[in-house]
Scaffold this motif. Structure first.
Motif: not given
Length: 760
Positions: A310, A640, A643-644, A647, A651, A660, A664, A737, A740
Motif C-alpha cells: 500500500e 475505492y 480499486r475494488e 482488491f 484476494e 485487505v 483500508y 471498506y 466493500y
C-alpha cells in the motif's frame, strides 16, 4: 431556440433524477452554497432596513447649524424671508443655547429637518437660497454638519459595494468547490465522455450537458436552501429583538448566483477533457488498474504485505491525495479563520472609541487643553475617558530616528537606509551601520499621557520617562507590524535637520527620498534612552515616540500645547443623552474657540450589534466546515470503488480478508496524519495572512488608526477542526471498506471483477 433549450433541460433532469445517487454530493454541496449565500442575502436586506431605522430614530433632523448668532437665528425663525410657503424647505426641530438669556453675543444650535420628498434636493436649495445669506451675517460664517439620514444613499452605496464584494468572494469559493467535485466526477466517467466525443460531441455540447445537469441540481436544492436561509436569519434577528423582513428578490439572487456557479464550475473540467483525444479517454487507465504488475505483486507478498504494497499505492496516487487534501482541508481551515475574523470584528467595536473630538483653536488669548478644561470635561455625566494628543510626523520636519541594526527585526517593514551613516553624520556615528526610518510620530508626554499609555502592553516603566530629560517611550512597530527589538536602556538617536548641501529630489518618495535626504541634508543627532517599549499600540502613521515637553520642543521646534482631545462616553446612552453631552462640551467655548465633532461611535456600535454580524460569521464557519466531510467521502468512495477490482484480484492471489482490511486502515491512518499536517499548515498560514491583512494592509490603505489587532488563533475551533479533519480522513477510507465488505458478501465484487456488472 426555445425548443433546443427545453430539450437540454429535459435531458438534464432525466439524467439527474434517474441517476440521483451520482448527484447526491452535488446536491449537498450546492445546498450548502445556496444556504450560505441565502443567509448573506437575506441578512443584507434586513441590515439595510435596520441601519436606516436606527439612523432615522437617532437623527430626527437632517442638518445641525452650530453657533448661530442672534441675527442668524431670527432669520431662520422667520423662514429666511420666504414669501411663499413652498419656498420654505425646512422646519426647526429643536433649538438649544448653552448661554444664559440676556447674555451678550448669545449663540444657538439649531436642528433642521427638510420637509420635501427629496431631502438632498432640499439641502441643495437651502445652501443656495439661505446658506450664502446667513454666512454673511457672522464673521465666522455659517457652520453646519449633515447627518447620516440625509446622506443615506451614500451609506446604501457603500453597503451594496460590500455585499457585491462578499458575493464575488463567495462566488470564487463556490466555483472552487463545485469545480473540485466535478473534476472527481468527470475523471470517473472518462470512458463515457470519450464515447460522446467519438460520436461528434463538441465542447459546446459537453458544456451544455454539464451546465444543465448542475442547474437541475441547483433548482432541486433551491427551495430547501431558501427556506433554511430564511429560518436561520429569522432566529438570528429575532434573538436581537430586531424586526425581520423578507424580500422575494433574495430567492432570485440565489438562483442567479447558482447559475454563475454552475457555468463557471464546469467550464474548466470540460475544457481540459475536450482537449484530449477521444481514444485517450476511452483507453485511459484510472483508479481501477492494479497498482503494480503481477510479477512485482508476487515478490511483495514476502515483504510485509500489505503495508509495503500500500506504500507503493500511496505513491502511485500521490496526485490524487494532494488534490484531495488541498480541497478538503482548505474548507476546514476556513472554519478556523471565520472564528478569527469574528474576534477581529468584535475587537474593532469593543475597543474604546472616542465619541467626540474637541479642537481648541488658536485665539488672541490662551486657548489650550489644560487642567481646568480637563476637570470640566471629566465632570460631565456620561463621560468615561478623555485623551489628549499632539503629534508631529518625522517626515514633515525632515527628521528621522536612527537605531542600531541589531535592534531591528529580520523582516521589518521600515523605510530604511541600512548603510554607514553618511558623510554628513557626526564623527561619533561615522563608519557605523544603522537603520534609519522617518516613519515616526513625535509626541510630548506628561503624566496624563503616561496614564493613557498604561492601557497598552509594555516593557519597562513608562513613568520613568519623567525621571529626567533624554528619555523616551517608543513603539516596537511601524504600520502595526513589529519592526524593533528595543529594550529599556537601549539608545535611540533622533535627527534634527540643520542645513543642506542641496535639495533632495522632489520626485522621490519612500526609501529613495530618505536616502537622498541622508546624502544631502545635515543633521544634529540627539541621543535618547529608552524608558519603556509599547507592544500593541496602533502605529498606522508610524512608530510613536513619546518625550518630555522640553525635548519635544527641541526636536520639532513646536511648543507642547495640546489642542486636540478625544472624549469617550458610557455605553448604552440614548441619543438624547449624547446630544446633551455634546451641548455641554460645546459650552466650553464659543464656535470661534472650540470645535466639537461627533464621531457617532455609540451609534455605529449599536448598528453593528443590531446587524448580528457575529452569529452570521459563526454560521458561515460551520457551513464551511460541513463542506469538508462532503469532499472527503465523495472523493474517497469513488476512489475505492475504482480499486475494488484490484482488491478482489489480490484476494485471488491468496490475500485474506484481514489483510485487505489493513489496506483500508493503512490508507485511513495516512489520510488522517497527512491531512492533519496540511490542516495545521493551512490554518497557520491563513491566520497569519488574515492578521497581516487586518493590521498592515488596512492600516496602509485606509489609515485605520484606532485599533491594533492582536494575533489570536482561536484555540477551541482550531483543535476542533484538527480532530474533525483527522476523523474525516480516517473514516473516509474506512467507510468504503464497510461498503466493500457488504458487496463482497453479496457477491457483487466478484461479478464486477469478472465484467458481469458494469454498474456502480
Amino acid at each position: 431556440m426555445a425548443q433546443h433549450l427545453l430539450r437540454n433541460i429535459r435531458l438534464a433532469a432525466k439524467s439527474v433524477f434517474f441517476h440521483y445517487k451520482q448527484y447526491l454530493c452535488f446536491f449537498f454541496a450546492i445546498f450548502a452554497v445556496q444556504l450560505l449565500y441565502g443567509i448573506i442575502t437575506v441578512a443584507f436586506d434586513n441590515n439595510e432596513s435596520i441601519e436606516y431605522r436606527h439612523i432615522a430614530e437617532e437623527y430626527k433632523y437632517h442638518l445641525l447649524l452650530k453657533d448661530l448668532n442672534t441675527d442668524q437665528y431670527v432669520y431662520l425663525v422667520n423662514g429666511g424671508g420666504a414669501v411663499f410657503t413652498s419656498d420654505k424647505v425646512y422646519e426647526m426641530v429643536e433649538a438649544t443655547s448653552p448661554d444664559q438669556p440676556g447674555t451678550r453675543n448669545r449663540r444657538y444650535d439649531v436642528y433642521l429637518r427638510f420637509t420635501g420628498e427629496d431631502p438632498e434636493a432640499d439641502y441643495a436649495r437651502f445652501k443656495e437660497r439661505f446658506g450664502t445669506e446667513m454666512a454673511g451675517m457672522s464673521e465666522g460664517g455659517l457652520r453646519y454638519t449633515t447627518t447620516p439620514v440625509l446622506n443615506f444613499d451614500n451609506t446604501r452605496t457603500v453597503n451594496t459595494a460590500l455585499y457585491l464584494g462578499i458575493s464575488l468572494l463567495l462566488l470564487l469559493l463556490s466555483v472552487f468547490l463545485v469545480t473540485a467535485l466535478y473534476n472527481i466526477r468527470i475523471n470517473h466517467y472518462k470512458f463515457t465522455y470519450g464515447v460522446y466525443m467519438t460520436f461528434g460531441a463538441d465542447f459546446l455540447k459537453l458544456f451544455e450537458t454539464s451546465f444543465w445537469e448542475m442547474m437541475t441540481v441547483s433548482a432541486a436544492a433551491l427551495p430547501l436552501s431558501s427556506v433554511s436561509a430564511v429560518i436561520v436569519d429569522y432566529f438570528i434577528f429575532s434573538s436581537r429583538s430586531e424586526p425581520f423582513i423578507f424580500r422575494p428578490s433574495a430567492i432570485l439572487k440565489v438562483l442567479l448566483f447558482s447559475l454563475f456557479v454552475s457555468a463557471f464550475a464546469v467550464i474548466y473540467p470540460v475544457f481540459i477533457f475536450f482537449r484530449r483525444h477521444p481514444m485517450d479517454l476511452i483507453v485511459a487507465e484510472d483508479n481501477s488498474n492494479l497498482v503494480v504488475s503481477p510479477r512485482m505483486s508476487f515478490e511483495m507478498y514476502g515483504a510485509s504485505f500489505p503495508r509495503k504494497y500500500e506504500t507503493f499505492a500511496l505513491w502511485r496516487f500521490r496526485k490524487y491525495y494532494v488534490r484531495l487534501f488541498a480541497t478538503a482541508v482548505f474548507f476546514a481551515a476556513l472554519f478556523v479563520l471565520s472564528f478569527q475574523w469574528r474576534g477581529y470584528f468584535a475587537q474593532s467595536y469593543e475597543t474604546a472609541q472616542s465619541q467626540f473630538t474637541l479642537t481648541f483653536k488658536e485665539t488672541r488669548y490662551a486657548n489650550v487643553y489644560d487642567a481646568e478644561k480637563s476637570a470640566a470635561i471629566n465632570s460631565i455625566d456620561g463621560v468615561t475617558h478623555v485623551e489628549k494628543s499632539l503629534t508631529t510626523h518625522a517626515g514633515d520636519i525632515r527628521s528621522h530616528i536612527l537605531v542600531e541594526g541589531s535592534d531591528t527585526t529580520l523582516f521589518s517593514n521600515l523605510v530604511v537606509y541600512r548603510t554607514a551613516a553618511g558623510a554628513n553624520a557626526p564623527d561619533e556615528l561615522r563608519g557605523a551601520e544603522y537603520c534609519v526610518t522617518n516613519d515616526a510620530v513625535y509626541h510630548p508626554c506628561d503624566r496624563e499621557i503616561t496614564d493613557q499609555l498604561g492601557q497598552y502592553k509594555h516593557t519597562g516603566d513608562p513613568n520613568s520617562i519623567h525621571d529626567g530629560p533624554g528619555r523616551i517611550i517608543i513603539s516596537d512597530s511601524i504600520f502595526n507590524r513589529r519592526s524593533f527589538k528595543l529594550r529599556p536602556g537601549d539608545t535611540v538617536r533622533v535627527a534634527v535637520y540643520t542645513d543642506r548641501i542641496r535639495d533632495a529630489d522632489a520626485m522621490l518618495s519612500g526609501h529613495e527620498l530618505l536616502k537622498s535626504e541622508l546624502r544631502f541634508y545635515k543633521y544634529k543627532y540627539y541621543e535618547f534612552t529608552v524608558a519603556s517599549v509599547l507592544h500593541d499600540d496602533p502605529t498606522a502613521a508610524g512608530a510613536s515616540v513619546y518625550m518630555s515637553a522640553e525635548d519635544y520642543g527641541a526636536i520639532t521646534g513646536n511648543s507642547a500645547e495640546f489642542r486636540t482631545v478625544s472624549v469617550g462616553v458610557r455605553p448604552g446612552l440614548s441619543p438624547d443623552d449624547i446630544r446633551a453631552i455634546e451641548t455641554e462640551l460645546r459650552a466650553l467655548g464659543s464656535g470661534e474657540s472650540v470645535t466639537v465633532t461627533n464621531n457617532h461611535a455609540a451609534h455605529k456600535y449599536d448598528i453593528a450589534m443590531a446587524k448580528a454580524v457575529s452569529p452570521q460569521i459563526i454560521i458561515t464557519g460551520l457551513i464551511l466546515l460541513s463542506i469538508s466531510p462532503l469532499i472527503w467521502f465523495f472523493s474517497q468512495v469513488i476512489f475505492y470503488l475504482k480499486r475494488e477490482n484490484e482488491f478482489y484480484v489480490i484476494e485471488m492471489f491468496g490475500a485474506i480478508r484481514e489483510e485487505v482490511r489493513r489496506i483500508y486502515i493503512t490508507d485511513g491512518i495516512f489520510c488522517a496524519a497527512a491531512a492533519s499536517v496540511v490542516y495545521i499548515l493551512f490554518s497557520l498560514i491563513g491566520s497569519w495572512s488574515l492578521y497581516g491583512l487586518m493590521n498592515i494592509l488596512t492600516t496602509r490603505l485606509w489609515q485605520v488608526t484606532t485599533v491594533r489587532y492582536t494575533y489570536n488563533l482561536p484555540a477551541l475551533p482550531f483543535v476542533s477542526g484538527l480532530l474533525l479533519t483527522a476523523a474525516f480522513g480516517f473514516l473516509s477510507a474506512y467507510l468504503p471498506y464497510m461498503l466493500y465488505e457488504k458487496k463482497r458478501d453479496s457477491g457483487a465484487v466478484k461479478a464486477e471483477a469478472l465484467g458481469q456488472d458494469g454498474g456502480l
